[in-house]
Scaffold this motif. Structure first.
Motif, PDB file in Angstrom:
ATOM      1  N   ASP A 173      10.815   6.128 -57.392  1.00 11.18           N
ATOM      2  CA  ASP A 173      10.788   7.235 -56.337  1.00 11.18           C
ATOM      3  C   ASP A 173      12.198   8.062 -56.962  1.00 11.18           C
ATOM      4  OD1 ASP A 173       8.646   6.288 -54.688  1.00 11.18           O
ATOM      5  OD2 ASP A 173      10.124   4.691 -54.197  1.00 11.18           O
ATOM      6  N   ALA A 174      12.403   7.956 -58.220  1.00  9.72           N
ATOM      7  CA  ALA A 174      13.261   8.862 -58.929  1.00  9.72           C
ATOM      8  C   ALA A 174      13.213  10.237 -58.522  1.00  9.72           C
ATOM      9  CB  ALA A 174      13.902   8.492 -60.119  1.00  9.72           C
ATOM     10  N   PHE A 175      12.034  10.655 -58.423  1.00 10.59           N
ATOM     11  CA  PHE A 175      11.660  12.197 -58.324  1.00 10.59           C
ATOM     12  C   PHE A 175      11.084  12.618 -57.081  1.00 10.59           C
ATOM     13  CE2 PHE A 175      11.563  11.148 -62.993  1.00 10.59           C
ATOM     14  CZ  PHE A 175      12.316  12.044 -63.620  1.00 10.59           C
ATOM     15  N   THR A 176      11.190  13.958 -56.722  1.00  6.16           N
ATOM     16  CA  THR A 176      10.679  14.008 -55.313  1.00  6.16           C
ATOM     17  C   THR A 176       9.867  15.461 -55.622  1.00  6.16           C
ATOM     18  OG1 THR A 176      10.873  14.866 -53.052  1.00  6.16           O
ATOM     19  CG2 THR A 176      12.717  15.465 -54.611  1.00  6.16           C
ATOM     20  N   SER A 177       8.577  15.517 -55.077  1.00  4.05           N
ATOM     21  CA  SER A 177       7.566  16.627 -55.086  1.00  4.05           C
ATOM     22  C   SER A 177       8.198  17.903 -54.571  1.00  4.05           C
ATOM     23  CB  SER A 177       6.436  16.416 -54.712  1.00  4.05           C
ATOM     24  OG  SER A 177       5.460  17.422 -54.708  1.00  4.05           O
ATOM     25  N   VAL A 178       8.155  19.034 -55.371  1.00  3.16           N
ATOM     26  CA  VAL A 178       8.563  20.289 -54.674  1.00  3.16           C
ATOM     27  C   VAL A 178       7.727  21.281 -54.593  1.00  3.16           C
ATOM     28  CG1 VAL A 178      10.965  19.820 -55.507  1.00  3.16           C
ATOM     29  CG2 VAL A 178       9.392  20.967 -57.132  1.00  3.16           C
ATOM     30  N   GLY A 179       6.307  20.866 -54.642  1.00  2.00           N
ATOM     31  CA  GLY A 179       5.076  21.539 -54.983  1.00  2.00           C
ATOM     32  C   GLY A 179       4.785  22.109 -56.288  1.00  2.00           C
ATOM     33  N   ASP A 180       3.488  22.619 -56.293  1.00  2.00           N
ATOM     34  CA  ASP A 180       2.914  23.079 -57.558  1.00  2.00           C
ATOM     35  C   ASP A 180       2.867  22.137 -58.633  1.00  2.00           C
ATOM     36  OD1 ASP A 180       2.376  25.630 -56.403  1.00  2.00           O
ATOM     37  OD2 ASP A 180       4.664  26.378 -57.008  1.00  2.00           O
ATOM     38  N   ASN A 181       2.750  20.997 -58.496  1.00  2.00           N
ATOM     39  CA  ASN A 181       2.436  19.824 -59.392  1.00  2.00           C
ATOM     40  C   ASN A 181       3.976  19.714 -60.137  1.00  2.00           C
ATOM     41  OD1 ASN A 181       1.202  17.782 -60.122  1.00  2.00           O
ATOM     42  ND2 ASN A 181      -0.386  18.960 -61.357  1.00  2.00           N
ATOM     43  N   LEU A 182       5.079  20.104 -59.439  1.00  2.00           N
ATOM     44  CA  LEU A 182       6.402  19.764 -60.149  1.00  2.00           C
ATOM     45  C   LEU A 182       7.401  18.998 -59.234  1.00  2.00           C
ATOM     46  CD1 LEU A 182       7.193  23.625 -60.549  1.00  2.00           C
ATOM     47  CD2 LEU A 182       6.469  22.043 -62.384  1.00  2.00           C
ATOM     48  N   PHE A 183       8.218  18.393 -60.149  1.00  2.00           N
ATOM     49  CA  PHE A 183       8.913  17.403 -59.643  1.00  2.00           C
ATOM     50  C   PHE A 183      10.585  17.658 -59.838  1.00  2.00           C
ATOM     51  CE2 PHE A 183       4.929  15.285 -60.013  1.00  2.00           C
ATOM     52  CZ  PHE A 183       4.867  14.580 -58.717  1.00  2.00           C
ATOM     53  N   LYS A 184      11.435  17.278 -58.983  1.00  2.00           N
ATOM     54  CA  LYS A 184      12.884  17.177 -59.222  1.00  2.00           C
ATOM     55  C   LYS A 184      13.443  15.729 -58.889  1.00  2.00           C
ATOM     56  CE  LYS A 184      15.757  20.116 -59.269  1.00  2.00           C
ATOM     57  NZ  LYS A 184      16.765  20.566 -60.446  1.00  2.00           N
ATOM     58  N   GLU A 185      14.513  15.523 -59.668  1.00  2.15           N
ATOM     59  CA  GLU A 185      14.993  14.289 -59.648  1.00  2.15           C
ATOM     60  C   GLU A 185      15.949  14.230 -58.488  1.00  2.15           C
ATOM     61  OE1 GLU A 185      18.029  16.780 -61.877  1.00  2.15           O
ATOM     62  OE2 GLU A 185      15.881  16.575 -61.713  1.00  2.15           O
ATOM     63  N   LEU A 186      16.180  13.358 -57.704  1.00  4.67           N
ATOM     64  CA  LEU A 186      16.887  13.013 -56.575  1.00  4.67           C
ATOM     65  C   LEU A 186      18.326  12.923 -57.051  1.00  4.67           C
ATOM     66  CD1 LEU A 186      14.810  10.162 -54.571  1.00  4.67           C
ATOM     67  CD2 LEU A 186      14.985  12.604 -54.166  1.00  4.67           C
ATOM     68  N   ASN A 187      19.184  13.210 -55.766  1.00  2.00           N
ATOM     69  CA  ASN A 187      20.814  13.325 -56.170  1.00  2.00           C
ATOM     70  C   ASN A 187      21.206  11.932 -56.700  1.00  2.00           C
ATOM     71  OD1 ASN A 187      21.034  15.775 -55.275  1.00  2.00           O
ATOM     72  ND2 ASN A 187      21.297  15.260 -53.037  1.00  2.00           N
ATOM     73  N   GLY A 188      22.005  12.093 -57.721  1.00  4.16           N
ATOM     74  CA  GLY A 188      22.537  10.699 -58.234  1.00  4.16           C
ATOM     75  C   GLY A 188      21.660   9.985 -59.398  1.00  4.16           C
ATOM     76  N   VAL A 189      20.484  10.418 -59.493  1.00  5.12           N
ATOM     77  CA  VAL A 189      19.593  10.231 -60.391  1.00  5.12           C
ATOM     78  C   VAL A 189      19.631  10.608 -61.868  1.00  5.12           C
ATOM     79  CG1 VAL A 189      17.079   9.736 -61.366  1.00  5.12           C
ATOM     80  CG2 VAL A 189      17.515   9.679 -58.730  1.00  5.12           C
ATOM     81  N   GLN A 190      19.782   9.674 -62.673  1.00  2.00           N
ATOM     82  CA  GLN A 190      20.008   9.896 -64.244  1.00  2.00           C
ATOM     83  C   GLN A 190      18.626   9.918 -65.075  1.00  2.00           C
ATOM     84  OE1 GLN A 190      23.103  10.528 -65.686  1.00  2.00           O
ATOM     85  NE2 GLN A 190      23.978  10.222 -63.379  1.00  2.00           N
ATOM     86  N   VAL A 191      18.558  11.163 -65.180  1.00  2.00           N
ATOM     87  CA  VAL A 191      17.255  11.257 -66.222  1.00  2.00           C
ATOM     88  C   VAL A 191      17.469  11.209 -67.761  1.00  2.00           C
ATOM     89  CG1 VAL A 191      15.213  13.008 -66.759  1.00  2.00           C
ATOM     90  CG2 VAL A 191      16.270  12.773 -64.515  1.00  2.00           C
ATOM     91  N   TYR A 192      16.482  10.566 -68.268  1.00  2.00           N
ATOM     92  CA  TYR A 192      16.898  10.274 -69.820  1.00  2.00           C
ATOM     93  C   TYR A 192      15.603  10.371 -70.514  1.00  2.00           C
ATOM     94  CZ  TYR A 192      14.937   5.436 -68.635  1.00  2.00           C
ATOM     95  OH  TYR A 192      14.239   4.598 -68.139  1.00  2.00           O
ATOM     96  N   ARG A 193      15.646  10.363 -71.972  1.00  2.00           N
ATOM     97  CA  ARG A 193      14.506  10.898 -72.624  1.00  2.00           C
ATOM     98  C   ARG A 193      13.775   9.363 -72.952  1.00  2.00           C
ATOM     99  NH1 ARG A 193      14.119  13.972 -78.479  1.00  2.00           N
ATOM    100  NH2 ARG A 193      11.888  13.700 -78.883  1.00  2.00           N
ATOM    101  N   THR A 194      12.758   9.368 -72.828  1.00  2.00           N
ATOM    102  CA  THR A 194      11.919   8.212 -73.182  1.00  2.00           C
ATOM    103  C   THR A 194      10.875   8.241 -74.459  1.00  2.00           C
ATOM    104  OG1 THR A 194      10.244   6.422 -72.281  1.00  2.00           O
ATOM    105  CG2 THR A 194       9.915   8.806 -71.690  1.00  2.00           C
ATOM    106  N   LEU A 195      10.690   7.266 -75.164  1.00  2.00           N
ATOM    107  CA  LEU A 195       9.732   7.331 -76.096  1.00  2.00           C
ATOM    108  C   LEU A 195       8.622   6.207 -75.904  1.00  2.00           C
ATOM    109  CD1 LEU A 195      12.296   6.818 -79.184  1.00  2.00           C
ATOM    110  CD2 LEU A 195      11.165   8.856 -78.299  1.00  2.00           C
ATOM    111  N   ASP A 196       8.308   6.027 -74.491  1.00  2.00           N
ATOM    112  CA  ASP A 196       7.336   5.173 -74.151  1.00  2.00           C
ATOM    113  C   ASP A 196       5.982   5.806 -73.596  1.00  2.00           C
ATOM    114  OD1 ASP A 196       8.805   2.911 -74.531  1.00  2.00           O
ATOM    115  OD2 ASP A 196       9.669   2.884 -72.603  1.00  2.00           O
ATOM    116  N   ALA A 197       5.793   6.865 -74.403  1.00  2.00           N
ATOM    117  CA  ALA A 197       4.401   7.477 -74.193  1.00  2.00           C
ATOM    118  C   ALA A 197       3.867   8.313 -75.497  1.00  2.00           C
ATOM    119  CB  ALA A 197       4.762   8.815 -73.033  1.00  2.00           C
ATOM    120  N   ASP A 198       2.661   8.314 -75.477  1.00  2.00           N
ATOM    121  CA  ASP A 198       2.121   9.141 -76.732  1.00  2.00           C
ATOM    122  C   ASP A 198       1.583  10.422 -76.141  1.00  2.00           C
ATOM    123  OD1 ASP A 198       2.371   7.148 -78.637  1.00  2.00           O
ATOM    124  OD2 ASP A 198       0.640   6.163 -77.844  1.00  2.00           O
TER     125      ASP A 198
END
Length: 261
Positions: free
Chosen positions: A182-207
């Motif tokens: 639940d680190a991201f919250t929906s803002v409409g139009d299939n888009l998300f924003k990170e919640l306050n204080g959440v650290q977003v980082y790059r991942t390599l766990d997806a193809d």
């Protein structure tokens, strides 16, 4: 009876909220990259029945005061990949989100990979949000080197464009995630924003798959089943209000009879 009324009212409100969540899931059954939302329930405060005048064998007995909807969680399970054969369509198989940037510079995250090339050769969403690309070899947002059919994207998100018969690396599409479902919250139009204080980082766990789109992970049959169960619970709560109202009516009638005599 007042307790019955308020308890039943809380049940109506909680089940209505869950019905709203289910309805939203059903409405997005065909939305690219949509992740279903689950709704749970929480008990409201309970009080002891061990009060003056209550004959009790169990002194630890309690009575609840109702329920509320809560525990709204996003199901991040993988949606199926659908072939489109469009070079600008991208699908993620695994954890993470694409990062897109709006015209005012706001950063959003999405699983919807239905991109198009704009007049500058940039990959953009239907609303014009620009897909973040980490450019290389002199390429940039103002000089992407991309045309409708001259580029390929591999599973790592690396973009290669054909130039005079040779393929040169243009850049790389990064995929991002954060700790917690639940680190991201929906803002409409299939888009998300990170919640306050959440650290977003790059991942390599997806193809990343070019020419594919990720389908919604909503199971329509399960949602319909949940909707029927929730509607029955809603009806049960409404019957609690009806029962309390009938009891009040009976008491009022008894009072009026006693006064006449």
């Amino acid at each position: 009876m007042l307790t019955t009324l308020w308890t039943s009212k809380s049940g109506l409100n909680a089940n209505q909220e869950k019905l709203d969540v289910i309805s939203n899931n059903i409405a997005n059954v065909n939305t690219t990259g949509y992740k279903k939302v689950n709704a749970g329930f929480k008990d409201l405060i309970s009080s002891s029945l061990d009060e003056w005048g209550n004959p009790l064998n169990d002194k630890t007995a309690t009575v609840g005061s109702g329920v509320k909807a809560g525990n709204f969680t996003k199901d991040n399970s993988q949606g199926g990949l659908q072939t489109t054969n469009q070079k600008t369509d991208l699908a993620l198989d695994g954890e993470g989100y694409f990062k897109v940037i709006s015209s005012n510079g706001t950063e959003y995250y999405t699983r919807d990979g239905s991109f198009k090339l704009d007049s500058y050769g940039r990959l953009v969403t239907a609303n014009g949000n620009i897909l973040e690309v980490q450019y290389a070899n002199g390429y940039s947002q103002n000089n992407t080197g991309l045309t409708a059919d001259n580029f390929t994207i591999n599973k790592k998100g690396e973009i290669f464009a054909e130039n005079n018969g040779n393929f040169e690396k243009v850049g790389e599409i990064a995929v991002y995630t954060a700790v917690g479902n639940d680190a991201f919250t929906s803002v409409g139009d299939n888009l998300f924003k990170e919640l306050n204080g959440v650290q977003v980082y790059r991942t390599l766990d997806a193809d990343m798959y070019q020419g594919y789109l990720e389908a919604s992970n909503v199971d329509l049959s399960q949602e319909m089943t949940d909707m029927i169960v929730t509607q029955r619970a809603f009806q049960l709560s409404s019957k609690g209000i009806t029962a309390a109202d009938e009891m009040w009516e009976m008491i009022n009638n008894l009072r009026s009879v006693s006064y006449t005599h």
